[in-house]
Design a protein around this motif. Structure first.
Motif, PDB file in Angstrom:
ATOM      1  N   MET A 155       0.851  -1.182   0.000  1.00 49.62           N
ATOM      2  CA  MET A 155       0.000   0.000   0.000  1.00 49.62           C
ATOM      3  C   MET A 155       0.886   1.230   0.000  1.00 49.62           C
ATOM      4  SD  MET A 155      -2.929  -0.950   2.807  1.00 49.62           S
ATOM      5  CE  MET A 155      -3.772  -2.543   2.811  1.00 49.62           C
ATOM      6  N   ASP A 156       0.428   2.227  -0.698  1.00 48.58           N
ATOM      7  CA  ASP A 156       1.157   3.494  -0.670  1.00 48.58           C
ATOM      8  C   ASP A 156       0.913   4.152   0.662  1.00 48.58           C
ATOM      9  OD1 ASP A 156       2.084   3.467  -3.360  1.00 48.58           O
ATOM     10  OD2 ASP A 156       0.045   3.912  -3.999  1.00 48.58           O
ATOM     11  N   SER A 157       1.821   5.010   1.042  1.00 44.23           N
ATOM     12  CA  SER A 157       1.504   5.774   2.236  1.00 44.23           C
ATOM     13  C   SER A 157       2.109   7.164   2.217  1.00 44.23           C
ATOM     14  CB  SER A 157       1.919   5.029   3.502  1.00 44.23           C
ATOM     15  OG  SER A 157       3.264   4.661   3.429  1.00 44.23           O
ATOM     16  N   VAL A 158       1.434   8.052   2.872  1.00 43.31           N
ATOM     17  CA  VAL A 158       1.903   9.422   2.995  1.00 43.31           C
ATOM     18  C   VAL A 158       2.193   9.631   4.473  1.00 43.31           C
ATOM     19  CG1 VAL A 158       1.357  11.846   2.675  1.00 43.31           C
ATOM     20  CG2 VAL A 158       0.417  10.140   1.115  1.00 43.31           C
ATOM     21  N   LEU A 159       3.455   9.837   4.750  1.00 44.17           N
ATOM     22  CA  LEU A 159       3.860   9.970   6.142  1.00 44.17           C
ATOM     23  C   LEU A 159       4.416  11.363   6.401  1.00 44.17           C
ATOM     24  CD1 LEU A 159       3.092   7.273   6.915  1.00 44.17           C
ATOM     25  CD2 LEU A 159       5.337   6.479   6.215  1.00 44.17           C
ATOM     26  N   LEU A 160       4.454  11.708   7.663  1.00 40.57           N
ATOM     27  CA  LEU A 160       4.984  12.999   8.064  1.00 40.57           C
ATOM     28  C   LEU A 160       6.384  12.827   8.615  1.00 40.57           C
ATOM     29  CD1 LEU A 160       2.569  15.105  10.234  1.00 40.57           C
ATOM     30  CD2 LEU A 160       3.823  15.811   8.212  1.00 40.57           C
ATOM     31  N   GLU A 161       7.176  13.870   8.475  1.00 39.57           N
ATOM     32  CA  GLU A 161       8.494  13.842   9.094  1.00 39.57           C
ATOM     33  C   GLU A 161       8.333  14.125  10.575  1.00 39.57           C
ATOM     34  OE1 GLU A 161      11.220  16.521   7.349  1.00 39.57           O
ATOM     35  OE2 GLU A 161      12.136  14.953   6.140  1.00 39.57           O
ATOM     36  N   ASN A 162       7.679  13.221  11.244  1.00 42.87           N
ATOM     37  CA  ASN A 162       7.406  13.409  12.660  1.00 42.87           C
ATOM     38  C   ASN A 162       8.677  13.446  13.489  1.00 42.87           C
ATOM     39  OD1 ASN A 162       4.420  13.313  13.003  1.00 42.87           O
ATOM     40  ND2 ASN A 162       4.694  11.385  11.906  1.00 42.87           N
ATOM     41  N   PHE A 163       9.570  12.539  13.150  1.00 45.19           N
ATOM     42  CA  PHE A 163      10.815  12.408  13.900  1.00 45.19           C
ATOM     43  C   PHE A 163      11.588  13.726  13.872  1.00 45.19           C
ATOM     44  CE2 PHE A 163      15.270  11.276  14.251  1.00 45.19           C
ATOM     45  CZ  PHE A 163      15.269  10.416  15.334  1.00 45.19           C
ATOM     46  N   GLN A 164      11.762  14.190  12.671  1.00 48.64           N
ATOM     47  CA  GLN A 164      12.462  15.443  12.450  1.00 48.64           C
ATOM     48  C   GLN A 164      11.752  16.620  13.123  1.00 48.64           C
ATOM     49  OE1 GLN A 164      15.112  15.870  10.022  1.00 48.64           O
ATOM     50  NE2 GLN A 164      15.255  18.019  10.689  1.00 48.64           N
ATOM     51  N   GLY A 165      10.456  16.694  12.877  1.00 51.55           N
ATOM     52  CA  GLY A 165       9.683  17.821  13.408  1.00 51.55           C
ATOM     53  C   GLY A 165       9.723  17.871  14.923  1.00 51.55           C
ATOM     54  N   ALA A 166       9.548  16.721  15.535  1.00 54.72           N
ATOM     55  CA  ALA A 166       9.563  16.673  16.992  1.00 54.72           C
ATOM     56  C   ALA A 166      10.962  17.015  17.499  1.00 54.72           C
ATOM     57  CB  ALA A 166       9.143  15.286  17.474  1.00 54.72           C
ATOM     58  N   GLY A 167      11.961  16.536  16.775  1.00 57.13           N
ATOM     59  CA  GLY A 167      13.333  16.839  17.153  1.00 57.13           C
ATOM     60  C   GLY A 167      13.584  18.339  17.111  1.00 57.13           C
ATOM     61  N   ASP A 168      13.108  18.974  16.063  1.00 57.89           N
ATOM     62  CA  ASP A 168      13.276  20.426  15.943  1.00 57.89           C
ATOM     63  C   ASP A 168      12.626  21.154  17.111  1.00 57.89           C
ATOM     64  OD1 ASP A 168      14.572  19.983  13.588  1.00 57.89           O
ATOM     65  OD2 ASP A 168      12.880  20.539  12.305  1.00 57.89           O
ATOM     66  N   ALA A 169      11.432  20.674  17.431  1.00 58.27           N
ATOM     67  CA  ALA A 169      10.698  21.319  18.519  1.00 58.27           C
ATOM     68  C   ALA A 169      11.503  21.230  19.822  1.00 58.27           C
ATOM     69  CB  ALA A 169       9.334  20.671  18.697  1.00 58.27           C
ATOM     70  N   VAL A 170      12.009  20.045  20.093  1.00 59.45           N
ATOM     71  CA  VAL A 170      12.776  19.851  21.331  1.00 59.45           C
ATOM     72  C   VAL A 170      14.041  20.693  21.333  1.00 59.45           C
ATOM     73  CG1 VAL A 170      14.137  18.191  22.644  1.00 59.45           C
ATOM     74  CG2 VAL A 170      11.856  17.569  21.813  1.00 59.45           C
ATOM     75  N   LYS A 171      14.711  20.691  20.210  1.00 59.75           N
ATOM     76  CA  LYS A 171      15.934  21.493  20.119  1.00 59.75           C
ATOM     77  C   LYS A 171      15.635  22.959  20.441  1.00 59.75           C
ATOM     78  CE  LYS A 171      17.749  19.002  16.707  1.00 59.75           C
ATOM     79  NZ  LYS A 171      17.836  18.850  15.260  1.00 59.75           N
ATOM     80  N   HIS A 172      14.551  23.415  19.849  1.00 63.70           N
ATOM     81  CA  HIS A 172      14.150  24.804  20.064  1.00 63.70           C
ATOM     82  C   HIS A 172      13.883  25.076  21.542  1.00 63.70           C
ATOM     83  CE1 HIS A 172      12.413  28.672  19.021  1.00 63.70           C
ATOM     84  NE2 HIS A 172      11.250  28.363  19.571  1.00 63.70           N
TER      85      HIS A 172
END
Lengths: 340, 340
Positions: A155-172
DNA sequence: TTACTAATTGTAAGCGCTTTCATAAAACAT
DNA sequence: ATGTTTTATGAAAGCGCTTACAATTAGTAA
């Protein structure tokens, strides 16, 4: 209602020829084509969708299953799906799913009864193995949003860069060197939430500082976020210095608690959400932007392509997220509660 | 895919009998019924929707046309439609309309091609006389939301108590005896907006006080509301004492201007919106509640009933509105801007 | 038991298209 | 002018159901 036969009668042509011009399958003399088109217009003729479906075994529609959630998130995803499917001349048959409803029912009427050529299943529509087996049997293209499915059928899937996004948030958040960081997750079985948590852990580890990380389990709802945070504050007797809620709704719940206690934001506590919804934009909540419409567009693109060519290998698209720094982490004018 | 014939073969019955159990049209011995059901399950059989449509000339789906607007409003309406249509076993075929798209196209594929048994047209999908004529020809039930259509063909409609709601808002505003009242309307051709304006005028007249009423023409968008209000303030060189924007989005635009000028709300200026959207609830904007989901439910109910009985006379349902007094008119804690 | 009504089940004709295969007409080459 | 392609059209067989209408069986009263 005029039928194809009426057009035949009027033009003196056969059904085959008229059908050809309807489908634009070339192989028709231009003069004939125009004659047919004219007759169709005069008769106010529209080909019967039912008959075309039956004879041609395609529906020109894609089934979409969305969770019943009234915030703007899924409208935007839907809008993205709409943009692309309209362009591809595909109609949308939409079903809403909530935990009380039976996914199997929805799936069988969409794919089993052949109402749709393809399916898009959005987040929070948990596929059970048995349902997947059935779907596999019907071999209709499926795109998953925010869910992964590694096994067969592909199946195709559309995923989010959750890992990256959450990482950015924490870094910030860690830039200001808080002593304690609280994250409030979504439901445990939610893929996005799991990935965000991974991202958080990684970022905390990478930062190599000694924040205390506390993980609270939320449910992606405003009230839930509020409740779990309130409970934590009561238990611990103190406010953390940084809070990262895995969506904006819960972050808003956190802000409620903070405001009621007249805690300074971001002076005493920084807050970050996830999604970048309308309210976040309005009140200046720092958050991680999710390209909702693009997600829908990608999902529609995937199934539209696969309808044309079922042999394509399953594809997984990763959508970018981006941190949007606003007042609740000290960017822009200072935050002041909209509720007093 | 198993077909009805496979079920016949397996059970030794005729297509008529099997069809009867599929459609639950009685007239089948219980034992037979169970035999058929069992065979269907074993064969994993689902009746072909295309074939049923063609043979039975009904689609079990209702077409919904919604404006492309990403706020929560239409999701809620849609949700209401969904609730009722799911209960009636009707699927939803959804099309989005925006000023750039061709309504005729949408209508012809929905009704002309016979993809739907009925249509729900939401606000802001302006029907042209020619389109109406065509629709009349196809004699498919139609329910209008927020639009009126008095002539033939008869169409059901779900309307809001705009007159009443707007009147209530004005009365509320006038309680504090403001010298000046500004209303910001929606698009001129919008039925809701027209009615609200009527309500405003009536209420001002009824109040028999000497407020100065100024009518500004807005567009139902945040930015538009902001712009038109800003312009007015610049021109007149002063702030009015009361503002009634015909929807919340525009009211938010007004609040922006007021806040930037550090005007006290509601001390110097009272503000009311219309809709009771998410942000209004969140920030404490006084507004007029619109029962969005109920509107959808009524629309779906109307068409569902008319599908069963086309002879029913056209019905027009009036949905109640209710004033929700909040901070921007001095109810609850005082308002403080979320944006600084 | 017989005639007759009611309860079941079957027969077969479509519903309005698409599509394969065959045919006819036109265009080209020799 | 004749054979060969190419192009344009037609004939007809389904696609998988629903639904009169006909036929059969079961049930009942006489």
């Amino acid at each position: 209602m005029a039928t194809l036969y009426d057009v035949c009668k009027k033009t003196g042509l056969s059904t085959a020829t008229v059908s050809r011009v309807i489908n634009g399958s070339g192989l028709v003399k231009e003069a004939t084509r125009e004659r047919v088109l004219k007759a169709m217009k005069e008769l106010n003729y529209y080909p019967s969708h039912a008959a075309r479906m039956l004879a041609g075994s395609k529906t020109d529609t894609i089934g979409v299953i969305l969770p019943v959630i009234d915030n703007g998130y899924y409208v935007r995803v839907l809008r993205g799906i709409d943009v692309v499917s309209t362009r591809a001349n595909l109609k949308l048959l939409i079903s809403f799913y909530h935990s009380g409803s039976d996914l199997s029912d929805i799936l069988s009427s969409l794919s089993g009864e052949g109402r749709a050529d393809a399916l898009i299943l959005s987040n929070d529509t948990p596929l059970q193995p048995e349902q997947i087996r059935k779907l596999a049997g019907s071999d209709i293209p499926i795109a998953l949003i925010g869910q992964k499915h590694e096994d067969q059928p592909a199946m195709d899937s559309v995923l989010l860069e959750n890992f990256q996004g959450a990482g950015d948030a924490v870094k910030h958040l860690l830039e200001k060197g808080p002593k304690s960081l609280i994250v409030i997750t979504g439901p445990e079985d939610n893929h996005d939430s799991q990935e965000r948590l991974r991202g958080v852990r990684q970022a905390v580890a990478d930062a190599a500082c000694d924040v205390e990380l506390v993980v609270l389990h939320g449910d992606f709802y405003h009230e839930g976020g509020r409740a779990v945070f309130e409970e934590y504050v009561k238990q611990s007797g103190a406010f953390p210095e940084a809070v990262f809620a895995f969506n904006d709704a819960m972050a808003l719940g956190v802000l409620d608690v903070l405001n009621e206690a007249s805690v300074s934001i971001p002076g005493d506590v920084q807050v970050i959400g996830f999604d970048n919804n309308e309210i976040a934009q309005y009140i200046g909540l720092t958050t991680v932007r999710v390209p909702m419409q693009k997600i829908g567009e990608e999902a529609a693109r995937l199934v539209a392509e696969r309808i044309k060519n079922k042999e394509l290998p399953a594809e997984s698209v990763l959508m970018e997220t981006a941190l949007v720094a606003r007042k609740t982490t000290g960017n822009g004018a200072s935050f002041s509660s909209p509720k007093m």
